[in-house]
Design an enzyme around this catalytic site. Structure first.
Site, PDB file in Angstrom:
ATOM      1  N   ILE A  12     -24.230  44.453 -34.320  1.00 50.84           N
ATOM      2  CA  ILE A  12     -22.935  44.984 -33.875  1.00 50.84           C
ATOM      3  C   ILE A  12     -22.959  45.309 -32.382  1.00 50.84           C
ATOM      4  O   ILE A  12     -22.010  44.999 -31.665  1.00 50.84           O
ATOM      5  CB  ILE A  12     -22.517  46.213 -34.719  1.00 50.84           C
ATOM      6  CG1 ILE A  12     -22.399  45.829 -36.209  1.00 50.84           C
ATOM      7  CG2 ILE A  12     -21.196  46.806 -34.220  1.00 50.84           C
ATOM      8  CD1 ILE A  12     -21.418  44.699 -36.534  1.00 50.84           C
ATOM      9  N   ASP A  33     -31.603  50.615 -25.816  1.00 48.51           N
ATOM     10  CA  ASP A  33     -32.326  50.218 -27.027  1.00 48.51           C
ATOM     11  C   ASP A  33     -33.816  50.353 -26.784  1.00 48.51           C
ATOM     12  O   ASP A  33     -34.376  49.633 -25.957  1.00 48.51           O
ATOM     13  CB  ASP A  33     -31.988  48.779 -27.447  1.00 48.51           C
ATOM     14  CG  ASP A  33     -32.409  48.509 -28.887  1.00 48.51           C
ATOM     15  OD1 ASP A  33     -33.593  48.760 -29.223  1.00 48.51           O
ATOM     16  OD2 ASP A  33     -31.565  48.060 -29.681  1.00 48.51           O
ATOM     17  N   SER A 149     -16.048  51.145 -41.868  1.00 45.97           N
ATOM     18  CA  SER A 149     -16.922  49.994 -42.128  1.00 45.97           C
ATOM     19  C   SER A 149     -16.135  48.700 -42.020  1.00 45.97           C
ATOM     20  O   SER A 149     -14.903  48.707 -42.025  1.00 45.97           O
ATOM     21  CB  SER A 149     -17.529  50.098 -43.537  1.00 45.97           C
ATOM     22  OG  SER A 149     -16.536  49.785 -44.511  1.00 45.97           O
ATOM     23  N   CYS A 150     -16.855  47.590 -41.944  1.00 48.70           N
ATOM     24  CA  CYS A 150     -16.201  46.280 -41.871  1.00 48.70           C
ATOM     25  C   CYS A 150     -15.339  46.042 -43.105  1.00 48.70           C
ATOM     26  O   CYS A 150     -14.228  45.495 -43.014  1.00 48.70           O
ATOM     27  CB  CYS A 150     -17.234  45.168 -41.722  1.00 48.70           C
ATOM     28  SG  CYS A 150     -18.542  45.179 -42.976  1.00 48.70           S
ATOM     29  N   THR A 151     -15.824  46.498 -44.259  1.00 47.62           N
ATOM     30  CA  THR A 151     -15.089  46.276 -45.509  1.00 47.62           C
ATOM     31  C   THR A 151     -13.840  47.147 -45.580  1.00 47.62           C
ATOM     32  O   THR A 151     -12.779  46.696 -46.024  1.00 47.62           O
ATOM     33  CB  THR A 151     -16.010  46.526 -46.724  1.00 47.62           C
ATOM     34  OG1 THR A 151     -17.172  45.696 -46.594  1.00 47.62           O
ATOM     35  CG2 THR A 151     -15.316  46.202 -48.029  1.00 47.62           C
ATOM     36  N   THR A 180     -26.906  41.469 -44.788  1.00 46.72           N
ATOM     37  CA  THR A 180     -27.005  42.225 -43.532  1.00 46.72           C
ATOM     38  C   THR A 180     -28.458  42.642 -43.315  1.00 46.72           C
ATOM     39  O   THR A 180     -29.310  42.462 -44.190  1.00 46.72           O
ATOM     40  CB  THR A 180     -26.104  43.480 -43.543  1.00 46.72           C
ATOM     41  OG1 THR A 180     -26.507  44.321 -44.634  1.00 46.72           O
ATOM     42  CG2 THR A 180     -24.638  43.101 -43.679  1.00 46.72           C
ATOM     43  N   THR A 209     -20.704  50.401 -52.511  1.00 42.88           N
ATOM     44  CA  THR A 209     -20.016  50.460 -51.221  1.00 42.88           C
ATOM     45  C   THR A 209     -19.031  51.610 -51.267  1.00 42.88           C
ATOM     46  O   THR A 209     -18.388  51.840 -52.290  1.00 42.88           O
ATOM     47  CB  THR A 209     -19.270  49.157 -50.876  1.00 42.88           C
ATOM     48  OG1 THR A 209     -18.464  49.386 -49.711  1.00 42.88           O
ATOM     49  CG2 THR A 209     -18.353  48.697 -51.995  1.00 42.88           C
ATOM     50  N   GLY A 210     -18.944  52.335 -50.164  1.00 42.77           N
ATOM     51  CA  GLY A 210     -17.973  53.428 -50.085  1.00 42.77           C
ATOM     52  C   GLY A 210     -16.651  52.972 -49.503  1.00 42.77           C
ATOM     53  O   GLY A 210     -15.754  53.769 -49.263  1.00 42.77           O
ATOM     54  N   ARG A 232     -23.887  41.489 -52.985  1.00 41.74           N
ATOM     55  CA  ARG A 232     -24.502  40.872 -51.817  1.00 41.74           C
ATOM     56  C   ARG A 232     -24.900  39.449 -52.203  1.00 41.74           C
ATOM     57  O   ARG A 232     -25.595  39.255 -53.205  1.00 41.74           O
ATOM     58  CB  ARG A 232     -25.726  41.671 -51.358  1.00 41.74           C
ATOM     59  CG  ARG A 232     -25.385  43.022 -50.740  1.00 41.74           C
ATOM     60  CD  ARG A 232     -24.496  42.840 -49.511  1.00 41.74           C
ATOM     61  NE  ARG A 232     -24.150  44.096 -48.869  1.00 41.74           N
ATOM     62  CZ  ARG A 232     -24.796  44.607 -47.813  1.00 41.74           C
ATOM     63  NH1 ARG A 232     -25.833  43.961 -47.289  1.00 41.74           N
ATOM     64  NH2 ARG A 232     -24.394  45.739 -47.276  1.00 41.74           N
TER      65      ARG A 232
END
Length: 333
Positions: A12, A33, A149-151, A180, A209-210, A232
């Site tokens: 990301i 990083d 999240s993406c979802t 992922t 998944t939340g 997944r």
């Protein structure tokens, strides 16, 4: 243009940086990083197995990462409180390590001079915003926010359109989700979630998944009405949401198609897409929408019970929304 620092140069972090350069909407001035040195950053940014080579120039020069001629300061701090964001001119920080997802942990960035933090993951306690759904509820008293999240970014725009037009009584979501980085290449240990440790390329793995419950946080009227799970699957990128819901008002499937198409051309343009083509997952690789409704894949059992299908590039669509959220926040300063 808002000046941005990126903490964590993973999937990301790198793709938010790409999205920023592609769109020209925000100015990336610093990257932190601790696990990736400068020359490795050049390599990782330039080459991408999923989205292809970066269309532009990238090099290391005088201790900085230079992308398309723009110099970016590099830090290698493990403790977010020690990153000198202020010295680099970063006003906003994208927290994309996946580690510092609470208000307290993400708040450490403020110590180094950042003004605001955008967590690129769901958060237990930071307010969550989904572009096109509840972003207008943001106010500039908030220092730390989550882009969910993406979802959730895929499901929420679709759920909003359906709920606004027909009312959702209740619903269940399944996301068929690409691999992922948290998964294992071969069977390995995985804490409490034993199934999550099974080989990612060999299995369809039921997972939690939340994302569906989180829709209740961004659309309060749907709180307690949606929940969901994930499978997944062995694909590298692009996922698909299956929303099965009971409608308050009777609707023919064509009525649903019509309102989603209208939203995709109007208030949700660029966020919610619409297609009647015979698409498959690869067709959405590097797509910038949060969600693309697949008109040909959905089914209706009757006028009150439907299954709706929407695709998303879980990496790149999401990364573009992180950029859009920062642009919106900057407009409120």
């Amino acid at each position: 243009m808002v000046k941005v620092g990126v903490n964590g140069f993973g999937r990301i972090g790198r793709l938010v940086t790409r999205a920023a350069f592609n769109s020209g909407k925000v100015d990336i001035v610093a990257i932190n990083d601790p696990f990736i040195d400068l020359n490795y950053m050049v390599y990782m940014f330039q080459y991408d197995s999923t989205h292809g080579k970066f269309h532009g120039t990238v090099k290391a020069e005088n201790g900085k990462l230079v992308i398309n001629g723009k110099s970016i300061s590099i830090f290698q701090e493990r403790d977010p409180a020690n990153i000198k964001w202020g010295d680099a001119g970063a006003e906003y920080v994208v927290e994309s390590t996946g580690v510092f997802t609470t208000m307290e942990k993400a708040g450490a960035h403020l110590k180094g001079g950042a003004k605001r933090v955008i967590i690129s993951a769901p958060s237990a306690d930071a307010p969550m915003f989904v572009m096109g759904v509840n972003h207008e509820k943001y106010d500039n008293s908030l220092k730390i926010v989550s882009n969910a999240s993406c979802t959730t970014n895929c499901l929420a725009p679709l759920a909003k359109v359906i709920h606004d037009n027909f009312g959702i009584v209740e619903g269940l979501m399944t996301t068929v989700h690409a691999i992922t980085a948290t998964q294992k290449t071969v069977d390995g240990p995985s804490g409490k979630l034993w199934r999550d440790g099974r080989g990612a390329a060999q299995n369809i793995i039921p997972a939690s998944t939340g994302a569906a419950k989180a829709v209740g946080k961004v659309i309060p009227e749907l709180n307690g009405k949606l929940t969901g799970m994930a499978f997944r699957v062995p694909t590298p990128n692009v996922s698909v949401v299956d929303l099965t819901c009971r409608l308050e008002k009777a609707a023919k499937y064509d009525d649903i198609k019509k309102v989603v198409k209208q939203a995709s051309e109007g208030p949700l343009k660029g966020i919610l897409g619409y297609t009647e083509d015979q698409v498959v997952s690869c067709d959405f690789n590097s797509d910038t929408h949060s969600s693309t409704f697949d008109a040909g894949a959905g089914i209706a059992l009757n006028d009150h019970f439907v299954k709706l299908i929407s695709w998303y590039d879980n990496e790149f669509g999401y990364s573009n929304r992180v950029v859009d959220l920062m642009v919106y926040m900057a407009s409120k300063e």
